[in-house]
Design a protein around this motif. Structure first.
Motif, PDB file in Angstrom:
ATOM      1  N   ALA A 296       2.924  -3.436  -4.950  1.00 42.05           N
ATOM      2  CA  ALA A 296       1.758  -2.806  -4.350  1.00 42.05           C
ATOM      3  C   ALA A 296       1.066  -1.564  -4.961  1.00 42.05           C
ATOM      4  O   ALA A 296       2.094  -0.750  -5.509  1.00 42.05           O
ATOM      5  N   SER A 297      -0.189  -1.391  -4.747  1.00 44.74           N
ATOM      6  CA  SER A 297      -0.893   0.094  -5.096  1.00 44.74           C
ATOM      7  C   SER A 297      -0.670   1.021  -4.196  1.00 44.74           C
ATOM      8  O   SER A 297      -0.344   0.523  -2.844  1.00 44.74           O
ATOM      9  N   SER A 298      -0.696   2.102  -4.296  1.00 47.57           N
ATOM     10  CA  SER A 298      -0.484   3.359  -3.534  1.00 47.57           C
ATOM     11  C   SER A 298      -1.917   4.030  -3.023  1.00 47.57           C
ATOM     12  O   SER A 298      -2.748   4.401  -3.691  1.00 47.57           O
ATOM     13  N   HIS A 299      -2.196   3.131  -1.802  1.00 50.04           N
ATOM     14  CA  HIS A 299      -3.558   3.520  -1.172  1.00 50.04           C
ATOM     15  C   HIS A 299      -3.221   4.238   0.462  1.00 50.04           C
ATOM     16  O   HIS A 299      -2.213   4.168   0.797  1.00 50.04           O
ATOM     17  N   PRO A 300      -4.303   4.982   0.611  1.00 43.14           N
ATOM     18  CA  PRO A 300      -4.174   5.469   2.093  1.00 43.14           C
ATOM     19  C   PRO A 300      -4.039   4.185   2.953  1.00 43.14           C
ATOM     20  O   PRO A 300      -4.724   3.282   2.817  1.00 43.14           O
ATOM     21  N   VAL A 301      -3.484   4.281   4.279  1.00 47.93           N
ATOM     22  CA  VAL A 301      -3.416   3.459   5.197  1.00 47.93           C
ATOM     23  C   VAL A 301      -4.950   3.349   5.425  1.00 47.93           C
ATOM     24  O   VAL A 301      -5.329   2.169   5.798  1.00 47.93           O
TER      25      VAL A 301
ATOM     26  N   GLU B 289      -8.616  -8.082  -6.742  1.00 52.27           N
ATOM     27  CA  GLU B 289      -7.463  -7.629  -5.911  1.00 52.27           C
ATOM     28  C   GLU B 289      -6.301  -7.330  -6.468  1.00 52.27           C
ATOM     29  O   GLU B 289      -5.429  -6.499  -5.938  1.00 52.27           O
ATOM     30  N   PHE B 290      -5.728  -7.923  -7.634  1.00 57.83           N
ATOM     31  CA  PHE B 290      -4.791  -7.881  -8.208  1.00 57.83           C
ATOM     32  C   PHE B 290      -4.906  -6.325  -8.743  1.00 57.83           C
ATOM     33  O   PHE B 290      -3.762  -5.707  -9.113  1.00 57.83           O
ATOM     34  N   GLY B 291      -5.942  -5.852  -9.462  1.00 59.32           N
ATOM     35  CA  GLY B 291      -5.972  -4.714  -9.901  1.00 59.32           C
ATOM     36  C   GLY B 291      -6.385  -3.524  -8.894  1.00 59.32           C
ATOM     37  O   GLY B 291      -5.682  -2.336  -9.071  1.00 59.32           O
ATOM     38  N   THR B 292      -6.697  -3.725  -7.589  1.00 60.76           N
ATOM     39  CA  THR B 292      -7.011  -2.815  -6.796  1.00 60.76           C
ATOM     40  C   THR B 292      -5.830  -2.715  -5.695  1.00 60.76           C
ATOM     41  O   THR B 292      -5.301  -1.457  -5.664  1.00 60.76           O
TER      42      THR B 292
ATOM     43  N   MET C 115       1.080  -2.106  -9.388  1.00 61.18           N
ATOM     44  CA  MET C 115       2.235  -2.252 -10.141  1.00 61.18           C
ATOM     45  C   MET C 115       2.449  -3.700 -10.697  1.00 61.18           C
ATOM     46  O   MET C 115       3.308  -4.245 -11.626  1.00 61.18           O
ATOM     47  N   TYR C 116       2.099  -4.540  -9.664  1.00 56.71           N
ATOM     48  CA  TYR C 116       2.461  -6.129 -10.063  1.00 56.71           C
ATOM     49  C   TYR C 116       1.646  -6.185 -11.371  1.00 56.71           C
ATOM     50  O   TYR C 116       1.926  -6.890 -12.533  1.00 56.71           O
ATOM     51  N   SER C 117       0.281  -5.804 -11.380  1.00 51.73           N
ATOM     52  CA  SER C 117      -0.650  -6.182 -12.362  1.00 51.73           C
ATOM     53  C   SER C 117      -0.050  -5.280 -13.894  1.00 51.73           C
ATOM     54  O   SER C 117      -0.221  -5.942 -15.036  1.00 51.73           O
ATOM     55  N   HIS C 118       0.597  -4.287 -13.689  1.00 53.22           N
ATOM     56  CA  HIS C 118       1.214  -3.525 -14.777  1.00 53.22           C
ATOM     57  C   HIS C 118       2.384  -4.182 -15.295  1.00 53.22           C
ATOM     58  O   HIS C 118       2.571  -4.374 -16.517  1.00 53.22           O
ATOM     59  N   PHE C 119       3.210  -4.964 -14.286  1.00 55.60           N
ATOM     60  CA  PHE C 119       4.640  -5.273 -14.569  1.00 55.60           C
ATOM     61  C   PHE C 119       4.254  -6.823 -15.424  1.00 55.60           C
ATOM     62  O   PHE C 119       4.971  -7.193 -16.446  1.00 55.60           O
ATOM     63  N   VAL C 120       3.264  -7.679 -14.744  1.00 50.67           N
ATOM     64  CA  VAL C 120       3.148  -8.936 -15.226  1.00 50.67           C
ATOM     65  C   VAL C 120       1.896  -9.166 -16.047  1.00 50.67           C
ATOM     66  O   VAL C 120       1.354 -10.459 -16.087  1.00 50.67           O
ATOM     67  N   GLY C 121       0.908  -8.171 -16.183  1.00 52.88           N
ATOM     68  CA  GLY C 121      -0.491  -8.295 -16.442  1.00 52.88           C
ATOM     69  C   GLY C 121      -0.723  -9.215 -17.647  1.00 52.88           C
ATOM     70  O   GLY C 121      -1.582 -10.126 -17.839  1.00 52.88           O
ATOM     71  N   ASP C 122       0.017  -9.008 -18.730  1.00 54.07           N
ATOM     72  CA  ASP C 122       0.085  -9.745 -20.107  1.00 54.07           C
ATOM     73  C   ASP C 122       0.233 -10.935 -19.866  1.00 54.07           C
ATOM     74  O   ASP C 122      -0.491 -11.906 -20.401  1.00 54.07           O
ATOM     75  N   VAL C 123       1.087 -11.580 -18.815  1.00 54.99           N
ATOM     76  CA  VAL C 123       1.407 -13.173 -18.625  1.00 54.99           C
ATOM     77  C   VAL C 123       0.348 -13.477 -17.380  1.00 54.99           C
ATOM     78  O   VAL C 123      -0.115 -14.567 -17.901  1.00 54.99           O
ATOM     79  N   PHE C 124       0.421 -13.027 -16.560  1.00 57.24           N
ATOM     80  CA  PHE C 124      -0.304 -13.511 -15.315  1.00 57.24           C
ATOM     81  C   PHE C 124      -1.899 -13.614 -15.606  1.00 57.24           C
ATOM     82  O   PHE C 124      -2.534 -14.402 -15.499  1.00 57.24           O
ATOM     83  N   GLY C 125      -2.390 -12.419 -16.391  1.00 60.86           N
ATOM     84  CA  GLY C 125      -3.701 -12.490 -16.720  1.00 60.86           C
ATOM     85  C   GLY C 125      -4.065 -13.404 -17.513  1.00 60.86           C
ATOM     86  O   GLY C 125      -5.253 -13.870 -17.890  1.00 60.86           O
ATOM     87  N   THR C 126      -3.323 -14.015 -18.556  1.00 61.88           N
ATOM     88  CA  THR C 126      -3.831 -15.048 -19.585  1.00 61.88           C
ATOM     89  C   THR C 126      -4.158 -16.391 -18.986  1.00 61.88           C
ATOM     90  O   THR C 126      -5.482 -16.609 -19.378  1.00 61.88           O
TER      91      THR C 126
ATOM     92  N   PRO D  53       8.893   4.934  -7.834  1.00 63.50           N
ATOM     93  CA  PRO D  53       8.623   5.452  -6.187  1.00 63.50           C
ATOM     94  C   PRO D  53       8.180   4.162  -5.311  1.00 63.50           C
ATOM     95  O   PRO D  53       7.465   3.304  -5.798  1.00 63.50           O
ATOM     96  N   LEU D  54       8.716   4.138  -4.107  1.00 64.35           N
ATOM     97  CA  LEU D  54       8.285   3.221  -3.063  1.00 64.35           C
ATOM     98  C   LEU D  54       7.118   3.468  -2.669  1.00 64.35           C
ATOM     99  O   LEU D  54       6.600   4.502  -2.218  1.00 64.35           O
ATOM    100  N   ILE D  55       6.165   2.374  -2.299  1.00 65.65           N
ATOM    101  CA  ILE D  55       5.082   2.608  -1.639  1.00 65.65           C
ATOM    102  C   ILE D  55       5.279   2.664   0.007  1.00 65.65           C
ATOM    103  O   ILE D  55       6.244   1.956   0.552  1.00 65.65           O
ATOM    104  N   ASP D  56       4.258   3.300   0.878  1.00 69.37           N
ATOM    105  CA  ASP D  56       4.419   3.154   2.040  1.00 69.37           C
ATOM    106  C   ASP D  56       4.531   1.763   2.625  1.00 69.37           C
ATOM    107  O   ASP D  56       3.718   0.857   2.393  1.00 69.37           O
ATOM    108  N   PRO D  57       5.568   1.364   3.419  1.00 70.71           N
ATOM    109  CA  PRO D  57       5.678   0.014   3.934  1.00 70.71           C
ATOM    110  C   PRO D  57       4.365  -0.424   4.556  1.00 70.71           C
ATOM    111  O   PRO D  57       4.078  -1.711   4.508  1.00 70.71           O
ATOM    112  N   SER D  58       3.662   0.346   5.217  1.00 73.29           N
ATOM    113  CA  SER D  58       2.365   0.017   5.985  1.00 73.29           C
ATOM    114  C   SER D  58       1.287  -0.420   5.259  1.00 73.29           C
ATOM    115  O   SER D  58       0.574  -1.456   5.517  1.00 73.29           O
TER     116      SER D  58
END
Length: 542
Positions: free
Chosen positions: A477-482, A80-83, A87-98, A2-7
């Motif tokens: 991005a994460s799904s947060h309220p505006v 900020e990557f986690g908050t 979705m970025y953290s889930h997708f590449v967390g194993d690589v980026f986190g190292t 699902p796509l995140i609110d563009p705002s």
């Protein structure tokens, strides 16, 4: 997916951009000052002259202020990557986190430990021992930059990982490929040396202030000379390495290099591979995909970018068209992946593997699909969806073009400034050239500005990808309220502005006091200046 609110995506990008830009105000100065301190203390250990110890003490104090506030502004970014980018953290967390974990466990703790010894070990360590600590502090600071840029290099040119259809994320499979990525290594060297330029001009500018006011002349004249010589070498190196990065972008991120150069049509579009000029000035229009008011140097762009005289450079219009087949393949890959997630059948997996390398372009097409559902793309609407997605593969050309131009023009200015500074310093004629001293003084912020625009060039030019070719930014991005994003954005902006105010206050205060911290001297001549009132002239340097 699902796509995140563009705002929310836009606010997440703005917040990360602000925190990164704020943090990067302090990083280059930290990188550059460490090795200048090494140079000064090395001279002290070799010659035994106390003036060089005093120089190391004084500039080390300013370095310490910058280091402390830089650490404070950098701590929140990794969270900020986690908050905000879950979705970025889930997708590449194993690589980026190292590399980020290594940066925290090795480089950050290394520099934090040795910086304490550097400040408080003068009377407890031998001269060679303390010098070794200073070098280790410099090494730790630059290793910290290395691991962060290794992580960023993966975003620019993904290497060392592959996508796992069962876990729906990138799996880390080669530490060597990740660390020795050409993009990561080139950016690390370029960024570190840009920091050397920043540190050199900081020291040279404050030294110029003292010379203009005839204060602390022994320290100021020597500091100016060390910084000028360090700066001319660094500024030439940073320009050279910038050319190497341009060549690398041409090979792995052609849309970025075309945006940097404002190149809409192929360089051989008018019959000659060398016909495209190297633009010094232009006003790119992203809506019409044209440039206005072009001023350029003919026949320079091709050899500058390709290092040959006849290799064509693809323009943005042809790169859009080249993306079309990849978008169609990506749609097939995503549909097959979704089917495999339900059935786990071999046929769906085989189809996905066939088009796997174009998967990111399928993600990119999702926001243009009916109801954001790729399965609803039909022969009747396919061409329109692909055409729109083709345009989405192009970064903001105006921003990328001008961010690069500002950085580039400043880089050449630094070469000229350091060249004149080194020449007149070696001739002991600095006091005869007050305009040069004033130029050095008022140029102190410019290398930091150049570094900021360099970062904007790299990151804006990578769009629309958070991981180039694999994961679009709007899906990371994460799904947060505006409201939450607005509140956190305002909070971070206020907090980081307070950090900058504290930095400026402390820097101005201790630069005004000079190496004799609390020794009040009578003032002579002159009125208010950039750092405060002048002190009694010191002729001991002559």
């Amino acid at each position: 997916m699902p796509l995140i609110d563009p705002s929310v995506v836009d606010l997440s990008r703005l917040q990360f951009a602000l925190t990164a830009l704020y943090h990067f105000l302090f990083v280059p100065l930290t990188l550059g000052m460490t090795f200048l301190l090494c140079a000064m203390e090395t001279t002290y250990v070799i010659t035994g002259k106390e003036i060089y110890k005093e120089m190391t003490h004084f500039w080390g104090k300013l370095f310490g202020i910058n280091f402390a506030i830089g650490v404070a502004t950098g701590l929140t970014m990794e969270f900020e990557f986690g908050t905000n980018w879950s979705m970025y953290s889930h997708f590449v967390g194993d690589v980026f986190g190292t590399p980020l974990a290594i940066e925290g466990l090795m480089a950050f703790f290394m520099e934090s430990t040795f910086i304490g010894l550097m400040f408080f070990g003068w009377d407890r360590l031998s001269r060679p021992g303390h010098l070794a600590v200073t070098y280790l502090t410099a090494l730790g600071s630059n290793l910290s930059a290395l691991w962060i840029l290794v992580a960023n290099g993966f975003m620019q040119n993904p290497q060392g990982a592959s996508f796992d259809a069962d876990t729906m994320r990138m799996q880390f499979n080669s530490f060597v490929s990740l660390v020795f990525s050409e993009d990561a290594q080139a950016k690390f060297v370029h960024t570190s040396i840009a920091g050397f330029v920043t540190g050199a001009l900081f020291v040279m500018g404050i030294s110029a202030f003292y010379i203009l006011r005839k204060q602390h002349m022994a320290l100021a004249a020597r500091s100016f000379r060390v910084a000028a010589l360090f700066g001319i070498i660094s500024s030439l190196a940073v320009v050279t390495l910038g050319d190497a990065l341009g060549r690398l972008d041409y090979l792995v991120q052609p849309t970025k290099i075309a945006a940097i150069e404002g190149l809409w049509e192929d360089s051989n579009a008018h019959g000659s591979a060398t016909s495209a000029p190297w633009l010094l000035f232009a006003l790119p229009n992203d809506a019409t995909q044209t440039n206005a008011a072009e001023i350029g140097v003919p026949y320079v762009l091709t050899p500058l970018i390709t290092h040959s005289m006849d290799t064509p450079i693809p323009g943005l219009l042809s790169l859009e068209q080249q993306a079309g087949p990849r978008i169609l393949n990506g749609i097939k890959a995503i549909n097959a992946l979704q089917q495999y997630g339900v059935t786990h059948d071999a046929a769906s997996l085989a189809t996905f593997k066939q088009y796997e390398n174009d998967m990111g372009y399928g993600f990119l097409a999702q926001k243009n699909a009916p109801n954001q559902d790729l399965t609803q793309i039909t022969p009747a609407n396919q061409d329109a969806i692909v055409a729109q997605t083709e345009k989405d593969t192009i970064p903001n050309v105006f921003v990328t073009f001008w961010a690069f131009r500002i950085m580039m023009f400043l880089g050449f200015y630094f070469v000229a400034l350091f060249a004149f500074a080194a020449y007149y310093s070696l001739r002991n004629e600095l006091e005869k050239h007050p305009l040069l001293l004033k130029a050095a003084l008022w140029s102190i912020p410019l290398p930091i500005l150049a570094c900021e625009f360099g970062w904007i060039t790299a990151e804006a030019g990578r769009q629309p990808w958070s991981v180039y070719g694999w994961l679009p930014t709007f899906q990371a991005a994460s799904s947060h309220p505006v409201g939450y994003m607005v509140f956190s954005l305002i909070g971070f902006a206020a907090l980081y502005s307070a950090f900058i105010a504290a930095e400026l206050y402390l820097m101005f205060k201790f630069a005004r006091l000079g190496p004799q911290d609390h020794h009040a001297e009578p003032t002579v001549g002159g009125g208010a200046t950039m750092f405060g009132k002048p002190q009694l002239a010191d002729k001991s340097w002559q």
